[in-house]
Design a protein around this motif. Structure first.
Motif, PDB file in Angstrom:
ATOM      1  N   LEU A 125      12.030  -2.163   5.576  1.00 50.46           N
ATOM      2  CA  LEU A 125      10.804  -1.947   5.009  1.00 50.46           C
ATOM      3  C   LEU A 125       9.588  -1.622   5.858  1.00 50.46           C
ATOM      4  O   LEU A 125       9.617  -2.406   7.096  1.00 50.46           O
ATOM      5  N   ASN A 126       8.744  -0.782   5.717  1.00 48.39           N
ATOM      6  CA  ASN A 126       7.596  -0.781   6.593  1.00 48.39           C
ATOM      7  C   ASN A 126       6.642  -1.765   6.709  1.00 48.39           C
ATOM      8  O   ASN A 126       5.457  -1.668   6.252  1.00 48.39           O
ATOM      9  N   VAL A 127       6.887  -2.736   7.244  1.00 46.72           N
ATOM     10  CA  VAL A 127       5.864  -3.887   7.600  1.00 46.72           C
ATOM     11  C   VAL A 127       5.094  -3.664   8.902  1.00 46.72           C
ATOM     12  O   VAL A 127       5.595  -3.578   9.812  1.00 46.72           O
ATOM     13  N   ARG A 128       3.686  -3.969   8.370  1.00 46.52           N
ATOM     14  CA  ARG A 128       2.598  -3.541   9.339  1.00 46.52           C
ATOM     15  C   ARG A 128       1.798  -4.828   9.252  1.00 46.52           C
ATOM     16  O   ARG A 128       1.799  -5.791   8.424  1.00 46.52           O
ATOM     17  N   LYS A 159      10.500 -11.603   7.796  1.00 43.95           N
ATOM     18  CA  LYS A 159      11.682 -11.205   8.776  1.00 43.95           C
ATOM     19  C   LYS A 159      12.663 -10.397   7.588  1.00 43.95           C
ATOM     20  O   LYS A 159      13.478  -9.668   7.991  1.00 43.95           O
ATOM     21  N   ARG A 160      12.863 -11.046   6.331  1.00 39.46           N
ATOM     22  CA  ARG A 160      13.630 -10.575   5.496  1.00 39.46           C
ATOM     23  C   ARG A 160      13.401  -9.183   5.093  1.00 39.46           C
ATOM     24  O   ARG A 160      14.113  -8.270   4.811  1.00 39.46           O
ATOM     25  N   LEU A 161      12.010  -8.840   4.840  1.00 37.86           N
ATOM     26  CA  LEU A 161      11.647  -7.516   4.602  1.00 37.86           C
ATOM     27  C   LEU A 161      11.866  -6.578   5.682  1.00 37.86           C
ATOM     28  O   LEU A 161      11.851  -5.331   5.478  1.00 37.86           O
ATOM     29  N   THR A 197       1.003  -1.299   0.044  1.00 35.14           N
ATOM     30  CA  THR A 197       0.044  -0.038   0.054  1.00 35.14           C
ATOM     31  C   THR A 197       0.817   1.253   0.080  1.00 35.14           C
ATOM     32  O   THR A 197       1.973   1.160  -0.167  1.00 35.14           O
ATOM     33  N   ASP A 198       0.219   2.286   0.177  1.00 40.27           N
ATOM     34  CA  ASP A 198       0.828   3.495   0.154  1.00 40.27           C
ATOM     35  C   ASP A 198       1.460   4.185   1.660  1.00 40.27           C
ATOM     36  O   ASP A 198       2.091   4.938   1.612  1.00 40.27           O
ATOM     37  N   ASP A 199       1.003   3.053   2.497  1.00 37.58           N
ATOM     38  CA  ASP A 199       1.585   3.267   3.730  1.00 37.58           C
ATOM     39  C   ASP A 199       1.875   2.073   4.575  1.00 37.58           C
ATOM     40  O   ASP A 199       1.663   1.818   5.945  1.00 37.58           O
ATOM     41  N   GLY A 200       2.756   1.480   3.993  1.00 40.08           N
ATOM     42  CA  GLY A 200       3.418   0.153   4.517  1.00 40.08           C
ATOM     43  C   GLY A 200       2.698  -1.114   3.798  1.00 40.08           C
ATOM     44  O   GLY A 200       2.059  -1.208   2.925  1.00 40.08           O
ATOM     45  N   ILE A 201       3.284  -2.290   4.206  1.00 41.05           N
ATOM     46  CA  ILE A 201       2.978  -3.555   3.348  1.00 41.05           C
ATOM     47  C   ILE A 201       2.616  -4.499   4.541  1.00 41.05           C
ATOM     48  O   ILE A 201       3.010  -4.491   5.828  1.00 41.05           O
ATOM     49  N   ALA A 202       1.871  -5.556   4.318  1.00 37.52           N
ATOM     50  CA  ALA A 202       1.380  -6.563   5.174  1.00 37.52           C
ATOM     51  C   ALA A 202       1.881  -8.052   4.385  1.00 37.52           C
ATOM     52  O   ALA A 202       1.599  -8.111   3.201  1.00 37.52           O
ATOM     53  N   VAL A 203       2.327  -8.869   4.990  1.00 38.20           N
ATOM     54  CA  VAL A 203       2.920 -10.106   4.723  1.00 38.20           C
ATOM     55  C   VAL A 203       1.919 -11.189   5.439  1.00 38.20           C
ATOM     56  O   VAL A 203       1.519 -11.103   6.687  1.00 38.20           O
TER      57      VAL A 203
END
Length: 512
Positions: free
Chosen positions: A466-469, A459-461, A444-450
């Motif tokens: 990176l902004n992982v949420r 863990k790699r991201l 997204t434009d304000d973070g990523i979800a895995v």
């Protein structure tokens, strides 16, 4: 009686004469039907055999058609198509009713079909509906059973016999005097004939080539050989290739969306899968195409060379090939003039069938070997389920396309802003088009979800900064940015949504 699939979607036990098979997860369905053989009818073709017609009326009269037939079309010209409307008008003029049409996709240009639905000429649609026809089905303007399948799911359904085709109308940009068909010669070339290549042209009872160019010299690039073609219908114009780049392909990406694409490239870079010989597919949306541009810069900087890029092919993919960043393009549909010319002139740009690219049950499905896919969506929910079929108000706006098929990549990414006019990440998608167990990353434009099961990837991201949420956190922010749309549905089911393996994901209800 209702039955529930693993997505929590309640489905009737039978719908539109189909016994419902609830989706139970990726690869849980090993087969969904008995594979049928290609259509075989002995013919004795001589030099005197009449194969070429310039009158559709005369051709149809010789076929002795009955009510309830099924006819198929494919969509290489997209909104520039000039084949489906005239053929359906002629079928209507001959008094044939209750026709099942099985198009690979319908577009706004096909609005005239609504009158044939209202009159009973068309009794069923098994194919994608982009734009006004989808809206008319959703709102109850017209009423008929409709079934949505992915590109690979359609190929599987044709081959197993659950989608039987009596007559396939195969548009071609040119035919030679023998009846061989191609999409790269003639007055209106459109590129790959991937849709009917190993499905309709093989499994339909009757195959009619439709073209506006008949060549006196034999073709050297043959997509569909004359041995599969019963007759050739020569028309004034098959359509306008300039309108292939319509819909999502024709939209310019907004500046604020470019950051999402750059983040998607960072996900690929730090995923652990961006290696020499990588394979890639992008979708047809603006952000997906922009991600392909970002990938070009990334591969150039890292001195990487990929193996293949495939799917629907646009200029961005051709740039990667011509920059020697990929060995090969596998082209199942050509999306613009540059892609068409590349297919014609570059020996490393190969035409492949939709069956080869996407059918989950063939012996070498290309999609199942792909490393990365970058796809769009209308909505995503907290279980990573994706909606590409309806707006948030439940109205059908597009088909599934290759979405489910491309989502089988090692890293399948969904690119979307947190909110448009409504939240893009919600508790439960309006329509489940692709199941969450095949989606890996939401960008997204304000973070990523895995997806939670991809622990190493997460863990790699995170290690890369990176902004992982969490998906729940992104959902809460999306809900703070926009108000959800009211969803007012009746209890009438208009549409069945299949997964690529023939099990069932969801149903779509008529809106009030």
């Amino acid at each position: 009686m209702l039955t529930r699939n693993i997505l929590g979607r309640d489905l009737p036990e039978e719908l539109f004469g189909i016994k419902i098979k609830p989706y139970q997860g990726i690869y849980k369905s090993k087969t969904s039907g008995k594979r049928i053989g290609p259509a075989y009818q002995p013919h004795y073709v001589t030099r005197e055999t009449t194969r070429f017609y310039d009158s559709l009326d005369l051709l149809l009269e010789r076929l002795h058609l009955n009510h309830g037939i099924s006819v198929s079309f494919h969509h290489p010209l997209r909104d520039g198509d000039n084949v489906i409307n005239p053929i359906m008008h002629t079928l209507a003029s001959q008094g044939i009713k209750d026709i099942t049409i099985a198009p690979t996709a319908l577009f706004p240009v096909h609005v005239p079909l609504l009158e044939h639905i209202e009159s009973g000429v068309i009794g069923r649609i098994e194919g994608s509906m982009n734009g006004p026809i989808g809206k008319a089905v959703s709102t109850g303007e017209v009423s008929l059973p409709t079934i949505l399948r992915s590109h690979g799911g359609r190929a599987r359904a044709v081959q197993e016999g659950s989608l039987r085709i009596n007559i396939a109308f195969v548009v071609a940009s040119a035919s030679d005097f023998l009846g061989n068909l191609t999409g790269i010669e003639g007055k209106n070339p459109f590129g790959s004939l991937g849709y009917p290549l190993e499905t309709d042209s093989l499994y339909a009872d009757i195959v009619i080539g439709v073209t506006d160019t008949v060549l006196e010299d034999p073709l050297t690039h043959i997509s569909i050989p004359s041995s599969r073609v019963d007759a050739i219908l020569e028309v004034d114009s098959i359509g306008n290739p300039a309108k292939i780049a319509s819909g999502s392909l024709g939209r310019k990406i907004a500046a604020e969306r470019i950051a999402i694409c750059e983040t998607a490239a960072q996900v690929m870079e730090n995923s652990g899968y961006l290696n020499q010989g990588l394979n890639y597919q992008a979708g047809a949306g603006g952000m997906s195409l922009e991600t392909t541009r970002c990938l070009k810069d990334l591969m150039t900087d890292k001195n990487l060379k990929g193996s293949y890029i495939f799917g629907g092919i646009a200029s961005q993919a051709v740039e990667l090939l011509e920059a020697d960043l990929f060995d090969t393009i596998y082209d199942a549909q050509s999306f613009d003039i540059r892609a068409i010319n590349s297919l014609k002139n570059n020996p490393n740009h190969a035409e492949v069938s939709i069956d080869h690219a996407y059918n989950p049950f063939n012996k070498g499905c290309i999609a199942n070997y792909t490393d990365f896919s970058a796809l769009g969506a209308t909505e995503v929910d907290v279980n990573f389920n994706v909606n590409v079929n309806t707006f948030s108000n439940g109205i059908i706006n597009s088909g599934i396309g290759g979405h489910q098929d491309a989502a089988r990549a090692k890293i399948s990414m969904i690119l979307l802003p947190l909110a448009r006019k409504v939240p893009s990440i919600i508790d439960r998608v309006t329509t489940a088009s692709s199941p969450g167990d095949c989606i890996d990353v939401i960008v997204t434009d304000d973070g990523i979800a895995v997806r939670p099961k991809r622990v190493k990837l997460k863990k790699r991201l995170e290690s890369a900064g990176l902004n992982v949420r969490s998906i729940e956190d992104l959902k809460d922010e999306a809900m703070s940015l926009a108000q959800p749309m009211d969803l007012n549905l009746t209890d009438k089911i208009t549409t069945l949504v299949e997964y690529r393996d023939g099990t069932h994901l969801d149903v779509i209800y008529q809106t009030e």
